[in-house]
Design an enzyme around this catalytic site. Structure first.
Site, PDB file in Angstrom:
ATOM      1  N   PRO A   2      38.246  33.416  35.276  1.00  0.00           N
ATOM      2  CA  PRO A   2      38.764  34.733  35.649  1.00  0.00           C
ATOM      3  C   PRO A   2      38.639  35.004  37.153  1.00  0.00           C
ATOM      4  CG  PRO A   2      37.196  34.851  33.830  1.00  0.00           C
ATOM      5  CD  PRO A   2      37.073  33.506  34.428  1.00  0.00           C
ATOM      6  N   GLU A   3      39.792  35.225  37.769  1.00  0.00           N
ATOM      7  CA  GLU A   3      39.820  35.632  39.167  1.00  0.00           C
ATOM      8  C   GLU A   3      40.492  37.003  39.179  1.00  0.00           C
ATOM      9  OE1 GLU A   3      41.537  32.648  41.733  1.00  0.00           O
ATOM     10  OE2 GLU A   3      40.802  31.030  40.472  1.00  0.00           O
TER      11      GLU A   3
END
Length: 300
Positions: A2-3
DNA sequence: CTCGATCCCTGGACGC
DNA sequence: TGCGTCCAGGGATCGA
Protein backbone atom coordinates in the site's frame (compact mmCIF):
# COMPACT_ATOMS: atom_id res chain seq x y z
CA UNK A 1 2.25 -2.81 -0.96
CA UNK A 2 0.00 0.00 0.00
CA UNK A 3 1.30 3.37 -1.12
CA UNK A 4 -0.53 6.62 -1.55
CA UNK A 5 -3.18 5.45 -4.06
CA UNK A 6 -3.90 2.26 -2.18
CA UNK A 7 -4.12 4.02 1.16
CA UNK A 8 -6.31 6.71 -0.36
CA UNK A 9 -8.59 3.99 -1.69
CA UNK A 10 -8.81 2.34 1.70
CA UNK A 11 -9.41 5.68 3.42
CA UNK A 12 -12.31 6.51 1.11
CA UNK A 13 -13.80 3.10 1.62
CA UNK A 14 -13.52 3.34 5.38
CA UNK A 15 -14.92 6.85 5.37
CA UNK A 16 -17.94 5.49 3.57
CA UNK A 17 -18.20 2.39 5.71
CA UNK A 18 -17.40 3.35 9.25
CA UNK A 19 -17.46 7.12 9.68
CA UNK A 20 -19.85 7.95 12.47
CA UNK A 21 -19.62 4.55 14.09
CA UNK A 22 -18.79 4.29 17.74
CA UNK A 23 -16.23 1.84 19.04
CA UNK A 24 -17.62 -0.35 21.78
CA UNK A 25 -14.59 -2.44 22.61
CA UNK A 26 -11.13 -3.42 21.50
CA UNK A 27 -9.54 -6.83 21.28
CA UNK A 28 -5.83 -7.15 20.66
CA UNK A 29 -3.77 -10.05 19.40
CA UNK A 30 -0.09 -9.56 18.72
CA UNK A 31 0.88 -6.01 19.55
CA UNK A 32 4.55 -5.70 18.62
CA UNK A 33 3.65 -3.32 15.78
CA UNK A 34 1.60 -1.05 18.03
CA UNK A 35 3.26 1.94 19.71
CA UNK A 36 0.96 1.99 22.71
CA UNK A 37 -1.40 -1.00 22.90
CA UNK A 38 -2.41 -0.13 26.42
CA UNK A 39 -3.69 3.27 25.43
CA UNK A 40 -5.56 1.85 22.49
CA UNK A 41 -7.39 -0.52 24.79
CA UNK A 42 -8.09 2.28 27.21
CA UNK A 43 -8.89 5.24 24.96
CA UNK A 44 -10.73 3.82 21.97
CA UNK A 45 -13.78 2.24 23.55
CA UNK A 46 -16.51 4.85 23.71
CA UNK A 47 -15.02 7.05 21.04
CA UNK A 48 -16.62 7.67 17.67
CA UNK A 49 -14.81 7.51 14.37
CA UNK A 50 -15.47 10.99 13.04
CA UNK A 51 -13.76 10.64 9.70
CA UNK A 52 -11.08 8.65 7.97
CA UNK A 53 -8.46 10.40 5.90
CA UNK A 54 -5.14 9.54 4.37
CA UNK A 55 -1.96 11.17 5.56
CA UNK A 56 0.97 10.02 3.46
CA UNK A 57 0.82 6.26 3.75
CA UNK A 58 -1.06 6.48 7.01
CA UNK A 59 -4.74 6.11 7.61
CA UNK A 60 -5.91 8.64 10.14
CA UNK A 61 -9.04 7.64 11.99
CA UNK A 62 -10.04 10.89 13.60
CA UNK A 63 -11.84 10.25 16.84
CA UNK A 64 -14.45 12.21 18.71
CA UNK A 65 -15.69 11.77 22.22
CA UNK A 66 -19.29 12.53 21.52
CA UNK A 67 -21.41 10.32 19.38
CA UNK A 68 -22.39 13.50 17.60
CA UNK A 69 -19.98 13.78 14.70
CA UNK A 70 -20.75 17.44 14.47
CA UNK A 71 -18.59 18.03 17.46
CA UNK A 72 -15.44 17.25 15.53
CA UNK A 73 -12.68 17.06 18.04
CA UNK A 74 -9.58 16.51 15.96
CA UNK A 75 -7.50 16.21 19.03
CA UNK A 76 -7.14 12.49 18.88
CA UNK A 77 -6.68 9.91 16.20
CA UNK A 78 -5.71 6.35 15.50
CA UNK A 79 -2.82 6.20 13.05
CA UNK A 80 -2.60 3.07 10.97
CA UNK A 81 0.23 2.25 8.59
CA UNK A 82 -0.45 -0.82 6.49
CA UNK A 83 3.21 -1.63 5.98
CA UNK A 84 3.49 -4.30 3.33
CA UNK A 85 0.59 -6.56 4.07
CA UNK A 86 -1.74 -4.72 6.37
CA UNK A 87 -5.47 -4.69 5.75
CA UNK A 88 -8.10 -2.73 7.59
CA UNK A 89 -11.75 -3.44 6.91
CA UNK A 90 -15.09 -3.82 8.60
CA UNK A 91 -16.66 -7.24 8.67
CA UNK A 92 -19.73 -8.76 10.22
CA UNK A 93 -18.88 -9.74 13.79
CA UNK A 94 -20.17 -13.22 13.13
CA UNK A 95 -17.62 -14.04 10.46
CA UNK A 96 -14.56 -15.97 11.55
CA UNK A 97 -11.39 -13.95 11.93
CA UNK A 98 -8.87 -14.33 9.16
CA UNK A 99 -5.43 -15.57 10.11
CA UNK A 100 -3.15 -12.81 11.41
CA UNK A 101 -5.97 -10.66 12.67
CA UNK A 102 -4.32 -8.59 15.38
CA UNK A 103 -6.73 -5.81 16.19
CA UNK A 104 -10.50 -6.00 16.34
CA UNK A 105 -12.73 -3.06 17.18
CA UNK A 106 -16.34 -3.89 17.82
CA UNK A 107 -18.55 -1.18 16.34
CA UNK A 108 -21.96 -0.01 17.47
CA UNK A 109 -23.66 -1.45 14.40
CA UNK A 110 -22.64 -5.01 15.05
CA UNK A 111 -19.68 -5.05 12.73
CA UNK A 112 -16.02 -5.34 13.61
CA UNK A 113 -13.26 -3.21 12.20
CA UNK A 114 -10.42 -5.68 11.76
CA UNK A 115 -6.74 -5.18 11.18
CA UNK A 116 -4.87 -8.11 9.71
CA UNK A 117 -1.20 -8.09 8.84
CA UNK A 118 0.78 -11.30 8.27
CA UNK A 119 4.21 -9.65 8.30
CA UNK A 120 3.41 -6.99 10.82
CA UNK A 121 5.46 -4.37 9.01
CA UNK A 122 2.60 -2.03 9.68
CA UNK A 123 2.26 0.34 12.59
CA UNK A 124 -0.55 1.52 14.76
CA UNK A 125 -0.67 4.26 17.33
CA UNK A 126 -3.20 6.24 19.29
CA UNK A 127 -2.12 9.85 19.47
CA UNK A 128 -3.70 12.99 20.79
CA UNK A 129 -3.03 16.67 21.15
CA UNK A 130 0.49 17.88 20.67
CA UNK A 131 1.93 14.37 20.26
CA UNK A 132 -0.35 13.88 17.29
CA UNK A 133 0.65 17.17 15.70
CA UNK A 134 4.27 16.48 16.38
CA UNK A 135 4.04 13.10 14.71
CA UNK A 136 2.34 14.53 11.65
CA UNK A 137 4.98 17.22 11.31
CA UNK A 138 7.65 14.60 10.77
CA UNK A 139 6.45 14.09 7.23
CA UNK A 140 6.96 16.10 4.09
CA UNK A 141 4.44 17.51 1.65
CA UNK A 142 1.65 15.51 0.13
CA UNK A 143 2.73 14.91 -3.47
CA UNK A 144 -0.75 15.70 -4.76
CA UNK A 145 -0.83 19.01 -2.94
CA UNK A 146 2.71 20.17 -3.54
CA UNK A 147 2.96 22.76 -6.27
CA UNK A 148 5.79 22.81 -8.76
CA UNK A 149 7.73 25.38 -6.81
CA UNK A 150 7.66 23.47 -3.58
CA UNK A 151 8.38 20.21 -5.34
CA UNK A 152 11.34 21.69 -7.15
CA UNK A 153 12.77 23.14 -3.97
CA UNK A 154 12.56 19.82 -2.22
CA UNK A 155 14.13 17.85 -5.04
CA UNK A 156 16.86 20.19 -6.16
CA UNK A 157 17.78 21.13 -2.65
CA UNK A 158 19.04 17.64 -1.87
CA UNK A 159 22.03 15.77 -3.08
CA UNK A 160 20.62 12.30 -2.59
CA UNK A 161 19.55 10.20 -5.52
CA UNK A 162 16.20 11.07 -6.93
CA UNK A 163 14.84 7.61 -6.16
CA UNK A 164 15.87 7.94 -2.52
CA UNK A 165 14.28 11.38 -2.36
CA UNK A 166 10.99 10.16 -3.74
CA UNK A 167 10.93 7.36 -1.17
CA UNK A 168 11.91 9.60 1.74
CA UNK A 169 8.72 10.30 3.65
CA UNK A 170 10.28 13.41 5.19
CA UNK A 171 10.55 14.88 1.72
CA UNK A 172 7.24 13.75 0.28
CA UNK A 173 4.71 11.68 2.13
CA UNK A 174 3.06 8.76 0.43
CA UNK A 175 5.30 7.75 -2.45
CA UNK A 176 6.60 4.20 -2.39
CA UNK A 177 8.60 1.97 -4.66
CA UNK A 178 5.98 1.38 -7.32
CA UNK A 179 4.98 4.96 -7.97
CA UNK A 180 8.53 6.23 -7.66
CA UNK A 181 9.62 3.91 -10.47
CA UNK A 182 6.56 4.59 -12.56
CA UNK A 183 6.94 8.35 -12.39
CA UNK A 184 10.67 8.21 -13.09
CA UNK A 185 9.98 6.09 -16.14
CA UNK A 186 7.33 8.51 -17.34
CA UNK A 187 9.64 11.46 -16.82
CA UNK A 188 12.59 9.56 -18.33
CA UNK A 189 14.81 10.09 -15.33
CA UNK A 190 17.29 7.48 -14.14
CA UNK A 191 16.71 6.52 -10.48
CA UNK A 192 20.34 7.17 -9.58
CA UNK A 193 20.45 10.74 -10.80
CA UNK A 194 21.12 13.17 -7.99
CA UNK A 195 18.21 15.42 -7.10
CA UNK A 196 20.37 18.52 -7.08
CA UNK A 197 21.59 17.83 -10.59
CA UNK A 198 18.26 17.53 -12.28
CA UNK A 199 17.39 20.35 -14.62
CA UNK A 200 14.33 22.43 -13.89
CA UNK A 201 12.62 21.01 -16.92
CA UNK A 202 13.15 17.47 -15.73
CA UNK A 203 11.84 18.25 -12.27
CA UNK A 204 8.79 19.80 -13.83
CA UNK A 205 8.27 16.70 -15.91
CA UNK A 206 8.64 14.49 -12.87
CA UNK A 207 6.21 16.60 -10.88
CA UNK A 208 3.60 16.26 -13.62
CA UNK A 209 4.29 12.57 -14.10
CA UNK A 210 4.04 11.80 -10.41
CA UNK A 211 0.80 13.67 -9.89
CA UNK A 212 -0.75 12.28 -13.04
CA UNK A 213 0.18 8.72 -12.15
CA UNK A 214 -1.01 9.00 -8.57
CA UNK A 215 -4.32 10.47 -9.65
CA UNK A 216 -4.84 7.85 -12.28
CA UNK A 217 -3.92 5.11 -9.83
CA UNK A 218 -6.43 6.40 -7.31
CA UNK A 219 -9.14 6.29 -9.96
CA UNK A 220 -8.19 2.67 -10.59
CA UNK A 221 -8.23 1.94 -6.89
CA UNK A 222 -4.52 1.32 -6.58
CA UNK A 223 -2.26 -1.55 -7.55
CA UNK A 224 -2.77 -5.09 -6.35
CA UNK A 225 0.51 -6.82 -7.01
CA UNK A 226 0.76 -9.06 -4.01
CA UNK A 227 -2.55 -9.20 -2.28
CA UNK A 228 -3.67 -5.68 -1.61
CA UNK A 229 -7.40 -5.35 -1.01
CA UNK A 230 -9.25 -2.18 -0.15
CA UNK A 231 -11.70 -1.62 2.66
CA UNK A 232 -14.38 -3.43 0.68
CA UNK A 233 -12.16 -6.37 -0.02
CA UNK A 234 -11.67 -5.43 -3.67
CA UNK A 235 -8.35 -5.50 -5.53
CA UNK A 236 -7.08 -2.48 -7.45
CA UNK A 237 -6.48 -2.34 -11.17
CA UNK A 238 -3.54 -0.03 -11.63
CA UNK A 239 -1.02 -2.87 -11.80
CA UNK A 240 -2.17 -3.36 -15.38
CA UNK A 241 -0.77 0.02 -16.20
CA UNK A 242 2.67 -0.45 -14.72
CA UNK A 243 5.34 0.50 -17.23
CA UNK A 244 8.48 -0.18 -15.25
CA UNK A 245 7.80 -1.64 -11.82
CA UNK A 246 8.15 -5.40 -11.75
CA UNK A 247 8.93 -5.59 -15.46
CA UNK A 248 12.58 -6.66 -15.40
CA UNK A 249 13.54 -8.23 -18.71
CA UNK A 250 10.36 -7.15 -20.41
CA UNK A 251 10.35 -4.56 -23.12
CA UNK A 252 9.97 -0.86 -22.56
CA UNK A 253 6.58 0.37 -23.76
CA UNK A 254 8.28 3.28 -25.51
CA UNK A 255 11.43 1.87 -27.09
CA UNK A 256 11.26 -1.91 -26.66
CA UNK A 257 14.54 -2.03 -24.78
CA UNK A 258 14.53 -4.53 -21.95
CA UNK A 259 13.72 -3.09 -18.55
CA UNK A 260 16.53 -3.39 -16.04
CA UNK A 261 16.55 -3.70 -12.29
CA UNK A 262 19.12 -2.20 -9.93
CA UNK A 263 19.12 -1.60 -6.22
CA UNK A 264 18.85 2.05 -5.27
CA UNK A 265 18.25 3.24 -1.75
CA UNK A 266 18.08 -0.40 -0.77
CA UNK A 267 15.09 -1.07 -2.99
CA UNK A 268 14.59 -2.71 -6.36
CA UNK A 269 14.42 -0.05 -9.01
CA UNK A 270 13.09 -0.83 -12.45
CA UNK A 271 13.94 1.43 -15.34
CA UNK A 272 14.56 1.55 -19.06
CA UNK A 273 18.29 1.90 -19.66
CA UNK A 274 17.64 3.64 -22.95
CA UNK A 275 14.92 6.09 -22.01
CA UNK A 276 16.36 6.82 -18.60
CA UNK A 277 20.00 7.69 -19.03
CA UNK A 278 22.38 6.91 -16.22
CA UNK A 279 24.12 9.86 -14.59
CA UNK A 280 27.60 10.67 -15.86
CA UNK A 281 29.81 8.41 -13.75
CA UNK A 282 29.20 10.01 -10.40
CA UNK A 283 30.44 8.82 -7.05
CA UNK A 284 29.03 5.35 -7.52
CA UNK A 285 31.08 2.25 -7.72
CA UNK A 286 32.79 0.97 -10.83
CA UNK A 287 29.48 -0.23 -12.12
CA UNK A 288 30.99 -1.45 -15.34
CA UNK A 289 29.88 0.30 -18.44
CA UNK A 290 26.45 -0.07 -19.78
CA UNK A 291 25.84 3.03 -21.80
CA UNK A 292 27.94 5.42 -23.75
CA UNK A 293 26.06 7.57 -26.17
CA UNK A 294 24.21 10.43 -24.57
CA UNK A 295 21.25 11.37 -26.66
CA UNK A 296 19.49 14.54 -25.86
CA UNK A 297 16.28 13.69 -24.06
CA UNK A 298 14.15 15.48 -26.63
CA UNK A 299 12.96 18.71 -25.12
CA UNK A 300 9.29 18.93 -24.31
C1' DC B 1 23.92 15.01 5.12
C1' DT B 2 23.85 10.70 2.79
C1' DC B 3 24.67 5.87 2.38
C1' DG B 4 24.86 1.05 3.12
C1' DA B 5 23.99 -2.73 6.19
C1' DT B 6 20.95 -4.99 9.32
C1' DC B 7 16.81 -6.31 11.46
C1' DC B 8 11.88 -6.99 11.78
C1' DC B 9 8.38 -10.82 9.64
C1' DT B 10 5.92 -14.23 6.77
C1' DG B 11 4.45 -16.19 2.52
C1' DG B 12 5.57 -17.44 -1.93
C1' DA B 13 8.84 -19.18 -5.29
C1' DC B 14 12.09 -22.51 -6.25
C1' DG B 15 15.09 -26.63 -5.91
C1' DC B 16 15.51 -31.33 -4.69
C1' DT C 1 4.29 -34.21 -0.68
C1' DG C 2 7.35 -31.84 2.07
C1' DC C 3 11.24 -29.40 3.58
C1' DG C 4 15.06 -26.08 3.32
C1' DT C 5 16.58 -21.78 1.39
C1' DC C 6 16.22 -17.37 -0.56
C1' DC C 7 13.98 -13.17 -1.23
C1' DA C 8 10.89 -9.01 -1.06
C1' DG C 9 10.22 -4.75 1.15
C1' DG C 10 8.69 0.13 4.51
C1' DG C 11 10.89 1.87 8.00
C1' DA C 12 13.84 2.31 12.13
C1' DT C 13 18.44 2.31 13.60
C1' DC C 14 23.35 2.43 13.61
C1' DG C 15 27.95 2.98 12.09
C1' DA C 16 30.75 4.92 8.32
Amino acid sequence: MPELPEVETVARGLQRQIAGRRILSIMLGKTDFIDNPGEIEKELPGRTIGSVVRYGKFLLLQLTRKEDAGETDRESALLVHLGMTGMLRPQPAGEPHAKHTHVVALLDDGRELRYTDPRRFGRMAYLAGESLQEELRRFGADPLEAGLEEFTAKIRGKRARIKALLLDQRVLRGVGNIYADESLWKARIHPQRLGARLRRKQVKKLHRALQGILERAIVMRGSSIADFLDAEGQPGEYQRRHRAYGREGKRCFRCKTRIKRVIVAGRSSYFCPRCQKAPRRGKSRRNGKQEHAARRGKMG
